[in-house]
Design a protein around this motif. Structure first.
Motif, short mmCIF file in Angstrom:
data_model
loop_
_atom_site.label_atom_id
_atom_site.label_comp_id
_atom_site.label_asym_id
_atom_site.label_seq_id
_atom_site.Cartn_x
_atom_site.Cartn_y
_atom_site.Cartn_z
N THR A 92 0.82 -1.21 0.00
CA THR A 92 0.00 0.00 0.00
C THR A 92 0.86 1.27 0.00
O THR A 92 0.58 2.23 -0.73
N LYS A 93 1.93 1.25 0.80
CA LYS A 93 2.83 2.40 0.82
C LYS A 93 3.53 2.58 -0.53
O LYS A 93 3.67 3.71 -1.03
N GLU A 135 1.05 3.95 -3.17
CA GLU A 135 0.78 5.38 -2.99
C GLU A 135 1.92 6.23 -3.54
O GLU A 135 1.69 7.24 -4.22
N LYS A 136 3.16 5.80 -3.27
CA LYS A 136 4.31 6.55 -3.78
C LYS A 136 4.38 6.49 -5.30
O LYS A 136 4.68 7.49 -5.96
N ASN A 179 1.79 8.74 -6.93
CA ASN A 179 2.14 10.15 -6.82
C ASN A 179 3.37 10.53 -7.63
O ASN A 179 3.60 11.72 -7.87
#
Length: 267
Positions: free
Chosen positions: A175-176, A179-180, A183
């Motif tokens: 998930t991390k 997200e990165k 973005n």
């Protein structure tokens, strides 16, 4: 005229034969979707049948070689230093749901070194193949990784943890990372077949790919093909990838450092 080695010809013939059998079975999946039981048992049988074809074809040509297979596991032959690493149906969930994106994958390893790989997509009739030192190809066309220099321009592939897989910390890491990537990149794609994701990196269709928790049969062929297409296959720390590593990152030379940095998260 392209000349493939004897071992690559053996792998190609086996993958194409298994692929033809799977295409016939795939034609039945849509009809089975409407049944109460569903196509799951049918697809499982198709998977095992394809593995049987691969095993028979490969050992007919190289009877002493060892095998590592998704369904059957390890078969140690008279020559344990040479083995085929087989995924008879990569993208089983796609196959099960009638999605035409799946492949047959065969890698060849000698004394721990990956030397050749074949990934066959029979629906699109695309055969991705490579042998160490001889370049990478789709059918008879040479392929290369993309030349993009910035993550902001890059489209990446990945695999998403699903039910019962990578729960807890592994899911949090994904998930991390996602997200990165969302973005920092032009886009993220999840196609559902790691072998084809790697083949698409090799062909420049994807600029990079990452996934955690893959098995050797998922990636053995693709690792060779990406490297022979001028790409890099790394672990989560940016080191050369080995089949026992938990993380795999594949991309071109220019994106390798920023991609590894972007995907670095604490588990």
């Amino acid at each position: 005229m392209l000349i493939r080695s004897a071992i690559l010809n053996v792998m190609t013939r086996a993958a194409e034969k298994a692929g033809r059998a799977l295409v016939r079975d795939f034609g039945e999946v849509e009809q089975l979707q409407v049944s109460r039981k569903g196509p799951a048992d049918f697809v499982s049988n198709a998977d095992r049948k394809a593995e049987k074809i691969l095993r028979e074809e490969l050992l007919k040509a190289r009877p002493d070689f060892s095998l590592l297979m998704e369904e059957t596991g390890t078969v140690t032959g008279a020559d344990p230093d040479r083995r085929f690493i087989i995924d008879p149906l990569d993208g089983t969930t796609n196959f099960l749901h009638g999605l035409p994106h799946w492949a047959v994958s065969v890698g060849f390893e000698e004394r721990g070194e990956l030397l050749a790989g074949v990934i066959y997509d029979p629906i699109k009739d695309e055969l991705f193949w490579a042998e160490r030192g001889k370049g990478a190809y789709v059918n008879d066309r040479r392929i290369r990784v993309s030349a993009r220099q910035h993550l902001s321009d890059a489209v990446l592939g990945t695999g998403i943890p699903h039910l019962g897989i990578q729960e807890g910390a592994g899911k949090a890491v994904f998930t991390k990372r996602l997200e990165k990537a969302m973005n920092g990149c032009a886009g993220v794609r999840r196609f559902g077949a790691a072998s084809l994701d790697l083949a698409y990196v090799a062909a420049g269709r994807l600029d990079g790919f990452w996934e955690r928790g893959l098995s050797p049969w998922d990636v053995a062929a693709g690792v060779v093909i990406v490297r022979e297409a001028g790409g890099f296959v790394l672990d989560g720390k940016g080191r050369t990838y080995g089949l026992s590593e938990p993380d795999l990152i594949a991309t071109n030379e220019l994106l390798q450092k920023p991609l590894v940095a972007m995907l670095k998260v604490e588990s």
